[in-house]
Design a protein around this motif. Structure first.
Motif, PDB file in Angstrom:
ATOM      1  N   PHE A 132       0.833  -1.203   0.000  1.00 47.94           N
ATOM      2  CA  PHE A 132       0.000   0.000   0.000  1.00 47.94           C
ATOM      3  C   PHE A 132       0.868   1.254   0.000  1.00 47.94           C
ATOM      4  CE2 PHE A 132      -1.893   3.040   3.186  1.00 47.94           C
ATOM      5  CZ  PHE A 132      -2.660   3.741   2.274  1.00 47.94           C
ATOM      6  N   LEU A 133       1.884   1.266   0.862  1.00 50.93           N
ATOM      7  CA  LEU A 133       2.774   2.421   0.941  1.00 50.93           C
ATOM      8  C   LEU A 133       3.482   2.670  -0.383  1.00 50.93           C
ATOM      9  CD1 LEU A 133       4.065   4.649   2.649  1.00 50.93           C
ATOM     10  CD2 LEU A 133       5.741   2.974   3.451  1.00 50.93           C
ATOM     11  N   SER A 134       3.829   1.608  -1.099  1.00 55.63           N
ATOM     12  CA  SER A 134       4.523   1.772  -2.381  1.00 55.63           C
ATOM     13  C   SER A 134       3.657   2.526  -3.389  1.00 55.63           C
ATOM     14  CB  SER A 134       4.927   0.403  -2.945  1.00 55.63           C
ATOM     15  OG  SER A 134       3.794  -0.326  -3.392  1.00 55.63           O
ATOM     16  N   THR A 135       2.322   2.380  -3.299  1.00 50.13           N
ATOM     17  CA  THR A 135       1.446   3.116  -4.223  1.00 50.13           C
ATOM     18  C   THR A 135       1.413   4.599  -3.869  1.00 50.13           C
ATOM     19  OG1 THR A 135      -0.586   2.746  -2.911  1.00 50.13           O
ATOM     20  CG2 THR A 135       0.006   1.066  -4.543  1.00 50.13           C
ATOM     21  N   LEU A 136       1.520   4.918  -2.595  1.00 51.43           N
ATOM     22  CA  LEU A 136       1.586   6.325  -2.182  1.00 51.43           C
ATOM     23  C   LEU A 136       2.897   6.951  -2.652  1.00 51.43           C
ATOM     24  CD1 LEU A 136       0.223   6.138   1.494  1.00 51.43           C
ATOM     25  CD2 LEU A 136      -1.047   6.632  -0.609  1.00 51.43           C
ATOM     26  N   VAL A 137       3.975   6.187  -2.552  1.00 52.78           N
ATOM     27  CA  VAL A 137       5.282   6.671  -3.016  1.00 52.78           C
ATOM     28  C   VAL A 137       5.241   6.934  -4.521  1.00 52.78           C
ATOM     29  CG1 VAL A 137       7.706   6.043  -3.310  1.00 52.78           C
ATOM     30  CG2 VAL A 137       6.555   5.557  -1.151  1.00 52.78           C
ATOM     31  N   LYS A 138       4.605   6.050  -5.249  1.00 50.86           N
ATOM     32  CA  LYS A 138       4.487   6.213  -6.703  1.00 50.86           C
ATOM     33  C   LYS A 138       3.713   7.472  -7.053  1.00 50.86           C
ATOM     34  CE  LYS A 138       2.700   3.749 -10.774  1.00 50.86           C
ATOM     35  NZ  LYS A 138       1.989   2.518 -11.214  1.00 50.86           N
ATOM     36  N   LEU A 139       2.601   7.722  -6.360  1.00 54.83           N
ATOM     37  CA  LEU A 139       1.828   8.942  -6.601  1.00 54.83           C
ATOM     38  C   LEU A 139       2.643  10.168  -6.216  1.00 54.83           C
ATOM     39  CD1 LEU A 139      -0.756  10.520  -7.279  1.00 54.83           C
ATOM     40  CD2 LEU A 139      -1.537  10.073  -4.936  1.00 54.83           C
ATOM     41  N   ASN A 140       3.353  10.086  -5.118  1.00 52.09           N
ATOM     42  CA  ASN A 140       4.186  11.202  -4.679  1.00 52.09           C
ATOM     43  C   ASN A 140       5.226  11.569  -5.733  1.00 52.09           C
ATOM     44  OD1 ASN A 140       5.254  12.967  -2.316  1.00 52.09           O
ATOM     45  ND2 ASN A 140       7.057  11.822  -2.972  1.00 52.09           N
ATOM     46  N   LEU A 141       5.827  10.557  -6.339  1.00 53.96           N
ATOM     47  CA  LEU A 141       6.829  10.798  -7.381  1.00 53.96           C
ATOM     48  C   LEU A 141       6.215  11.551  -8.552  1.00 53.96           C
ATOM     49  CD1 LEU A 141       9.674  10.349  -8.518  1.00 53.96           C
ATOM     50  CD2 LEU A 141       8.892   8.129  -9.391  1.00 53.96           C
ATOM     51  N   TYR A 142       5.001  11.172  -8.933  1.00 52.70           N
ATOM     52  CA  TYR A 142       4.338  11.873 -10.038  1.00 52.70           C
ATOM     53  C   TYR A 142       4.057  13.332  -9.667  1.00 52.70           C
ATOM     54  CZ  TYR A 142       1.162  13.024 -13.820  1.00 52.70           C
ATOM     55  OH  TYR A 142       0.589  13.630 -14.916  1.00 52.70           O
ATOM     56  N   LEU A 143       3.620  13.547  -8.435  1.00 54.79           N
ATOM     57  CA  LEU A 143       3.288  14.904  -8.002  1.00 54.79           C
ATOM     58  C   LEU A 143       4.529  15.785  -7.859  1.00 54.79           C
ATOM     59  CD1 LEU A 143       0.585  13.935  -5.357  1.00 54.79           C
ATOM     60  CD2 LEU A 143       0.171  15.301  -7.423  1.00 54.79           C
ATOM     61  N   GLU A 144       5.664  15.165  -7.595  1.00 53.82           N
ATOM     62  CA  GLU A 144       6.902  15.932  -7.457  1.00 53.82           C
ATOM     63  C   GLU A 144       7.599  16.159  -8.795  1.00 53.82           C
ATOM     64  OE1 GLU A 144       9.421  14.039  -4.594  1.00 53.82           O
ATOM     65  OE2 GLU A 144       8.308  14.844  -2.879  1.00 53.82           O
ATOM     66  N   SER A 145       7.236  15.390  -9.801  1.00 50.14           N
ATOM     67  CA  SER A 145       7.906  15.496 -11.104  1.00 50.14           C
ATOM     68  C   SER A 145       7.291  16.628 -11.929  1.00 50.14           C
ATOM     69  CB  SER A 145       7.784  14.183 -11.873  1.00 50.14           C
ATOM     70  OG  SER A 145       8.359  13.115 -11.139  1.00 50.14           O
ATOM     71  N   PRO A 146       8.108  17.539 -12.441  1.00 51.93           N
ATOM     72  CA  PRO A 146       7.578  18.640 -13.266  1.00 51.93           C
ATOM     73  C   PRO A 146       6.927  18.113 -14.540  1.00 51.93           C
ATOM     74  CG  PRO A 146       9.837  19.087 -12.571  1.00 51.93           C
ATOM     75  CD  PRO A 146       9.559  17.650 -12.243  1.00 51.93           C
ATOM     76  N   LEU A 147       5.804  18.691 -14.892  1.00 53.59           N
ATOM     77  CA  LEU A 147       5.121  18.344 -16.133  1.00 53.59           C
ATOM     78  C   LEU A 147       5.679  19.193 -17.280  1.00 53.59           C
ATOM     79  CD1 LEU A 147       1.464  17.943 -14.827  1.00 53.59           C
ATOM     80  CD2 LEU A 147       3.100  16.145 -15.408  1.00 53.59           C
ATOM     81  N   PRO A 148       5.414  18.809 -18.524  1.00 49.12           N
ATOM     82  CA  PRO A 148       5.997  19.531 -19.663  1.00 49.12           C
ATOM     83  C   PRO A 148       5.796  21.038 -19.640  1.00 49.12           C
ATOM     84  CG  PRO A 148       5.062  17.479 -20.424  1.00 49.12           C
ATOM     85  CD  PRO A 148       4.717  17.578 -18.969  1.00 49.12           C
ATOM     86  N   HIS A 149       4.597  21.497 -19.246  1.00 54.22           N
ATOM     87  CA  HIS A 149       4.384  22.950 -19.253  1.00 54.22           C
ATOM     88  C   HIS A 149       5.218  23.645 -18.182  1.00 54.22           C
ATOM     89  CE1 HIS A 149       1.427  21.896 -16.059  1.00 54.22           C
ATOM     90  NE2 HIS A 149       1.672  23.123 -15.620  1.00 54.22           N
TER      91      HIS A 149
END
Length: 243
Positions: A132-149
């Motif tokens: 379960f924690l690994s899925t939170l880490v995965k979402l966190n990584l997406y939220l911390e990663s800059p998007l193209p814009h």
């Protein structure tokens, strides 16, 4: 000018039938309608009493369902698609995501959370918690990663500063994910004494921003509704974990 549509949203009622109950699908549509900015009526449905309105409008269906003028919509995904297509620009805001990755972000969290919180075997608790924690880490990584814009504005950016999944505005993806994250936060704290780690800075920022938005904060059911809804599946293991 065309006459404004009459919209009524039927959502799951609370256990005492006095307010809104625990249903992430109902909250999802509630948020979308609020964000669209068109006036609508909300009606709670007490499923234990099989109300006449349910039999008349949507026999055999579970909330949420939508009454748009005289047209009934009963599938959550179809309701979302209908509202995005019908309540469209320029009169209403567009809520779909710019990036397809945003739509799928966090999609595995609720499944792993359910396995974790419903697991009846104390010996497997740590394993389920780690998954379960690994899925939170995965979402966190997406939220911390800059998007193209964001990279277009700052090519050297190594940390995103956006408020939500896809941008600084709530989208359909947020309306889908946030109600589930609220359930996760409340249930894990109450039944497992598990807090979302503050080290997950992107996820922490995301939730703080979300709870500052009326469209999310005021559509959440009371915590007691969520806790009661999970009582039968979560407390059983909790008793066995006591030392």
């Amino acid at each position: 000018m065309a006459e404004a549509p009459q919209i009524e949203l039927f959502v799951k009622a609370s256990f005492d039938a006095e307010g809104v109950g625990n249903c992430p699908f109902s909250q999802r549509i509630f948020m979308i309608l609020w964000l669209k900015g068109h006036s609508f009526k909300i009606t709670t449905v007490d499923m234990t009493r099989a109300p006449p309105v349910l039999k008349a409008l949507a026999p055999g269906s579970q909330p949420p369902f939508l009454l748009y003028n005289d047209e009934v919509k009963t599938d959550t995904n179809k309701i979302e698609e209908f509202l995005e297509k019908t309540l469209a620009p320029p009169q209403y805001p567009k809520l779909c995501c710019q990036y397809k990755e945003s739509t799928g972000a966090g999609e595995d969290i609720f499944r792993k959370f359910s396995a974790y919180i419903k697991n009846p075997n104390p010996a497997l608790n740590d394993m389920h918690e780690k998954k379960f924690l690994s899925t939170l880490v995965k979402l966190n990584l997406y939220l911390e990663s800059p998007l193209p814009h964001e990279l277009d504005n700052n090519p050297n950016a190594n940390m995103s500063s956006r408020r939500f999944l896809d941008s600084d505005c709530l989208t359909l993806a947020d309306c889908n994910l946030l109600p589930k994250l609220n359930i996760v936060k409340v249930v894990c704290k109450h039944y497992r004494d598990f807090d979302i780690p503050t080290e997950l800075k992107g996820l922490t920022r995301y939730l703080e921003n979300a709870y500052s938005q009326d469209e999310f904060r005021y559509t959440c059911p009371p915590d007691k509704e969520i806790i009661k809804a999970y009582h039968s599946v979560a407390v059983y293991l909790n008793k066995h974990l006591k030392r």
